[in-house]
Scaffold this motif. Structure first.
Motif, PDB file in Angstrom:
ATOM      1  N   MET A  10       0.770  -1.123   0.074  1.00 11.83           N
ATOM      2  CA  MET A  10       0.127   0.230  -0.013  1.00 11.83           C
ATOM      3  C   MET A  10       0.736   1.011   0.073  1.00 11.83           C
ATOM      4  SD  MET A  10      -3.111   1.053   2.200  1.00 11.83           S
ATOM      5  CE  MET A  10      -2.531   2.206   3.383  1.00 11.83           C
ATOM      6  N   LYS A  11       1.928   1.104   0.530  1.00 13.55           N
ATOM      7  CA  LYS A  11       2.906   2.503   0.840  1.00 13.55           C
ATOM      8  C   LYS A  11       3.055   3.037  -0.650  1.00 13.55           C
ATOM      9  CE  LYS A  11       7.604   3.358   2.393  1.00 13.55           C
ATOM     10  NZ  LYS A  11       8.632   3.092   3.052  1.00 13.55           N
ATOM     11  N   PHE A  12       3.381   2.136  -1.768  1.00  9.61           N
ATOM     12  CA  PHE A  12       3.651   2.751  -3.018  1.00  9.61           C
ATOM     13  C   PHE A  12       2.427   3.461  -3.570  1.00  9.61           C
ATOM     14  CE2 PHE A  12       3.469   2.532  -7.535  1.00  9.61           C
ATOM     15  CZ  PHE A  12       4.467   3.033  -7.961  1.00  9.61           C
ATOM     16  N   TYR A  13       1.183   2.942  -3.277  1.00 10.24           N
ATOM     17  CA  TYR A  13       0.009   3.652  -3.876  1.00 10.24           C
ATOM     18  C   TYR A  13      -0.413   5.198  -2.825  1.00 10.24           C
ATOM     19  CZ  TYR A  13      -0.740  -0.167  -7.054  1.00 10.24           C
ATOM     20  OH  TYR A  13      -0.642  -1.076  -7.931  1.00 10.24           O
ATOM     21  N   THR A  14      -0.105   5.040  -1.778  1.00  9.25           N
ATOM     22  CA  THR A  14      -0.330   5.966  -1.074  1.00  9.25           C
ATOM     23  C   THR A  14       0.949   7.215  -0.924  1.00  9.25           C
ATOM     24  OG1 THR A  14       0.317   4.972   0.994  1.00  9.25           O
ATOM     25  CG2 THR A  14      -2.093   5.105   0.661  1.00  9.25           C
ATOM     26  N   GLU A  15       1.979   6.637  -0.231  1.00  6.14           N
ATOM     27  CA  GLU A  15       3.121   7.615  -0.452  1.00  6.14           C
ATOM     28  C   GLU A  15       3.760   8.230  -1.858  1.00  6.14           C
ATOM     29  OE1 GLU A  15       6.095   6.359   2.702  1.00  6.14           O
ATOM     30  OE2 GLU A  15       4.433   5.587   3.878  1.00  6.14           O
ATOM     31  N   THR A  16       3.837   7.216  -2.779  1.00  3.87           N
ATOM     32  CA  THR A  16       4.409   7.618  -3.788  1.00  3.87           C
ATOM     33  C   THR A  16       3.331   8.048  -4.778  1.00  3.87           C
ATOM     34  OG1 THR A  16       6.045   5.783  -3.774  1.00  3.87           O
ATOM     35  CG2 THR A  16       5.793   6.594  -5.755  1.00  3.87           C
ATOM     36  N   LEU A  17       2.271   7.456  -5.132  1.00  2.00           N
ATOM     37  CA  LEU A  17       1.160   7.798  -6.000  1.00  2.00           C
ATOM     38  C   LEU A  17       0.422   8.977  -5.490  1.00  2.00           C
ATOM     39  CD1 LEU A  17       0.058   4.472  -8.006  1.00  2.00           C
ATOM     40  CD2 LEU A  17       1.910   6.139  -8.621  1.00  2.00           C
ATOM     41  N   GLY A  18       0.343   9.038  -4.361  1.00  3.25           N
ATOM     42  CA  GLY A  18      -0.341  10.075  -3.553  1.00  3.25           C
ATOM     43  C   GLY A  18      -1.784   9.892  -3.334  1.00  3.25           C
ATOM     44  N   LEU A  19      -2.274   8.569  -3.551  1.00  3.67           N
ATOM     45  CA  LEU A  19      -3.623   7.997  -3.173  1.00  3.67           C
ATOM     46  C   LEU A  19      -3.883   7.948  -1.630  1.00  3.67           C
ATOM     47  CD1 LEU A  19      -4.129   5.209  -5.935  1.00  3.67           C
ATOM     48  CD2 LEU A  19      -4.900   7.585  -6.146  1.00  3.67           C
ATOM     49  N   VAL A  20      -5.136   8.179  -1.355  1.00  2.00           N
ATOM     50  CA  VAL A  20      -5.355   7.790   0.139  1.00  2.00           C
ATOM     51  C   VAL A  20      -6.265   6.787   0.700  1.00  2.00           C
ATOM     52  CG1 VAL A  20      -5.394  10.465   0.464  1.00  2.00           C
ATOM     53  CG2 VAL A  20      -7.419   9.382  -0.091  1.00  2.00           C
ATOM     54  N   LYS A  21      -5.748   6.206   1.660  1.00  2.00           N
ATOM     55  CA  LYS A  21      -6.607   4.808   2.320  1.00  2.00           C
ATOM     56  C   LYS A  21      -8.163   5.448   2.450  1.00  2.00           C
ATOM     57  CE  LYS A  21      -6.237   2.517   6.325  1.00  2.00           C
ATOM     58  NZ  LYS A  21      -5.455   1.853   7.517  1.00  2.00           N
ATOM     59  N   LYS A  22      -9.014   4.481   1.906  1.00  2.00           N
ATOM     60  CA  LYS A  22     -10.306   4.911   2.175  1.00  2.00           C
ATOM     61  C   LYS A  22     -10.920   3.892   3.243  1.00  2.00           C
ATOM     62  CE  LYS A  22     -14.662   5.865   0.210  1.00  2.00           C
ATOM     63  NZ  LYS A  22     -15.490   5.944  -1.077  1.00  2.00           N
ATOM     64  N   SER A  23     -10.811   2.611   2.800  1.00  2.00           N
ATOM     65  CA  SER A  23     -11.350   1.452   3.660  1.00  2.00           C
ATOM     66  C   SER A  23     -10.327   0.464   3.881  1.00  2.00           C
ATOM     67  CB  SER A  23     -12.396   0.883   2.827  1.00  2.00           C
ATOM     68  OG  SER A  23     -13.355   1.806   2.420  1.00  2.00           O
ATOM     69  N   ASP A  24     -10.472  -0.233   5.156  1.00  2.00           N
ATOM     70  CA  ASP A  24      -9.782  -1.253   5.553  1.00  2.00           C
ATOM     71  C   ASP A  24     -10.593  -2.338   6.026  1.00  2.00           C
ATOM     72  OD1 ASP A  24      -7.832  -3.100   6.921  1.00  2.00           O
ATOM     73  OD2 ASP A  24      -6.959  -1.482   7.935  1.00  2.00           O
ATOM     74  N   ILE A  25     -10.842  -3.570   5.275  1.00  2.00           N
ATOM     75  CA  ILE A  25     -12.007  -4.362   5.242  1.00  2.00           C
ATOM     76  C   ILE A  25     -11.315  -5.712   5.738  1.00  2.00           C
ATOM     77  CG2 ILE A  25     -13.780  -5.640   4.273  1.00  2.00           C
ATOM     78  CD1 ILE A  25     -13.550  -3.109   2.588  1.00  2.00           C
ATOM     79  N   ALA A  57      -8.419   5.846  -2.818  1.00  2.00           N
ATOM     80  CA  ALA A  57      -9.049   6.618  -3.728  1.00  2.00           C
ATOM     81  C   ALA A  57      -8.127   7.936  -3.931  1.00  2.00           C
ATOM     82  CB  ALA A  57     -10.402   7.144  -3.053  1.00  2.00           C
ATOM     83  N   SER A  58      -8.580   8.845  -4.829  1.00  2.00           N
ATOM     84  CA  SER A  58      -8.028  10.013  -5.075  1.00  2.00           C
ATOM     85  C   SER A  58      -8.003  11.057  -3.889  1.00  2.00           C
ATOM     86  CB  SER A  58      -8.451  10.640  -6.480  1.00  2.00           C
ATOM     87  OG  SER A  58      -8.016  11.961  -6.448  1.00  2.00           O
ATOM     88  N   PRO A  59      -7.125  11.755  -3.699  1.00  2.00           N
ATOM     89  CA  PRO A  59      -7.422  12.771  -2.469  1.00  2.00           C
ATOM     90  C   PRO A  59      -8.321  13.707  -2.804  1.00  2.00           C
ATOM     91  CG  PRO A  59      -5.234  12.908  -3.213  1.00  2.00           C
ATOM     92  CD  PRO A  59      -5.720  11.745  -4.031  1.00  2.00           C
ATOM     93  N   ASP A  60      -8.544  13.819  -4.139  1.00  2.00           N
ATOM     94  CA  ASP A  60      -9.317  14.851  -4.751  1.00  2.00           C
ATOM     95  C   ASP A  60     -10.784  14.603  -4.869  1.00  2.00           C
ATOM     96  OD1 ASP A  60      -7.285  16.658  -5.108  1.00  2.00           O
ATOM     97  OD2 ASP A  60      -6.919  15.923  -7.229  1.00  2.00           O
ATOM     98  N   ASP A  61     -11.134  13.297  -4.704  1.00  2.00           N
ATOM     99  CA  ASP A  61     -12.414  12.520  -4.751  1.00  2.00           C
ATOM    100  C   ASP A  61     -12.538  11.344  -3.839  1.00  2.00           C
ATOM    101  OD1 ASP A  61     -15.160  12.366  -5.377  1.00  2.00           O
ATOM    102  OD2 ASP A  61     -14.681  11.773  -7.387  1.00  2.00           O
ATOM    103  N   LYS A  62     -12.443  11.677  -2.711  1.00  2.37           N
ATOM    104  CA  LYS A  62     -12.507  10.589  -1.601  1.00  2.37           C
ATOM    105  C   LYS A  62     -13.614   9.581  -1.757  1.00  2.37           C
ATOM    106  CE  LYS A  62      -9.324  12.797   1.395  1.00  2.37           C
ATOM    107  NZ  LYS A  62      -9.090  13.440   2.665  1.00  2.37           N
ATOM    108  N   ASN A  63     -14.648  10.015  -2.206  1.00  4.39           N
ATOM    109  CA  ASN A  63     -15.935   9.290  -2.505  1.00  4.39           C
ATOM    110  C   ASN A  63     -16.243   8.728  -3.925  1.00  4.39           C
ATOM    111  OD1 ASN A  63     -16.971   9.446   0.192  1.00  4.39           O
ATOM    112  ND2 ASN A  63     -17.530  11.712  -0.199  1.00  4.39           N
ATOM    113  N   GLY A  64     -15.104   8.862  -4.556  1.00  8.39           N
ATOM    114  CA  GLY A  64     -15.129   8.417  -5.974  1.00  8.39           C
ATOM    115  C   GLY A  64     -14.661   7.158  -6.306  1.00  8.39           C
ATOM    116  N   THR A  65     -14.142   6.767  -7.515  1.00  8.98           N
ATOM    117  CA  THR A  65     -13.666   5.326  -7.515  1.00  8.98           C
ATOM    118  C   THR A  65     -12.659   4.862  -6.791  1.00  8.98           C
ATOM    119  OG1 THR A  65     -14.068   5.891 -10.060  1.00  8.98           O
ATOM    120  CG2 THR A  65     -12.598   3.850  -9.381  1.00  8.98           C
TER     121      THR A  65
END
Length: 115
Positions: free
Chosen positions: A1-16, A27-35
């Motif tokens: 997940m580190k690559f997707y959050t720290e490098t790509l800049g996505l934000v963690k939304k759910s931990d299931i 998800a995108s930090p610009d649209d946390k309720n999006g895809t």
């Protein structure tokens, strides 16, 4: 997940967690309720075989549309991201690059501009 959050800049939304299975979504930090993109461990032998086969054939597992491939390329180079394809104009008005996500997947980033 580190690559997707720290490098790509996505934000963690759910931990299931569901019994013995678990996954995260980002998800995108610009649209946390999006895809959302689902990130889960790959412990299925058939899935591992498929993942390796498409990676070995240089086929991206996902494609993100972005506004400026060359600017994102420069930003990601600062994180020492490995590019398997540097920014390339593949068609008139279409520029792409492909990166290795360090988890066995290739990610294509693509910019499409209007005429």
């Amino acid at each position: 997940m580190k690559f997707y959050t720290e490098t790509l800049g996505l934000v963690k939304k759910s931990d299931i967690t569901a019994g013995e299975y678990s996954w995260l979504t980002v998800a995108s930090p610009d649209d946390k309720n999006g895809t959302e993109l689902i990130l889960e461990l790959n412990d299925n032998p058939a899935a591992k075989t498929y993942q390796k086969a498409i990676f070995d054939q240089d086929i991206p597992a996902i494609n993100f549309g972005i506004s400026d491939v060359r600017a994102e390329h420069e930003r990601l180079k600062k994180f020492h991201v490995k590019f398997t394809i540097e920014p390339t104009e593949v068609l008139e008005h279409v520029t792409l690059a492909v990166i290795d996500d360090t988890c066995g997947n290739l990610i294509q980033i693509q910019q499409t501009t209007q005429k």
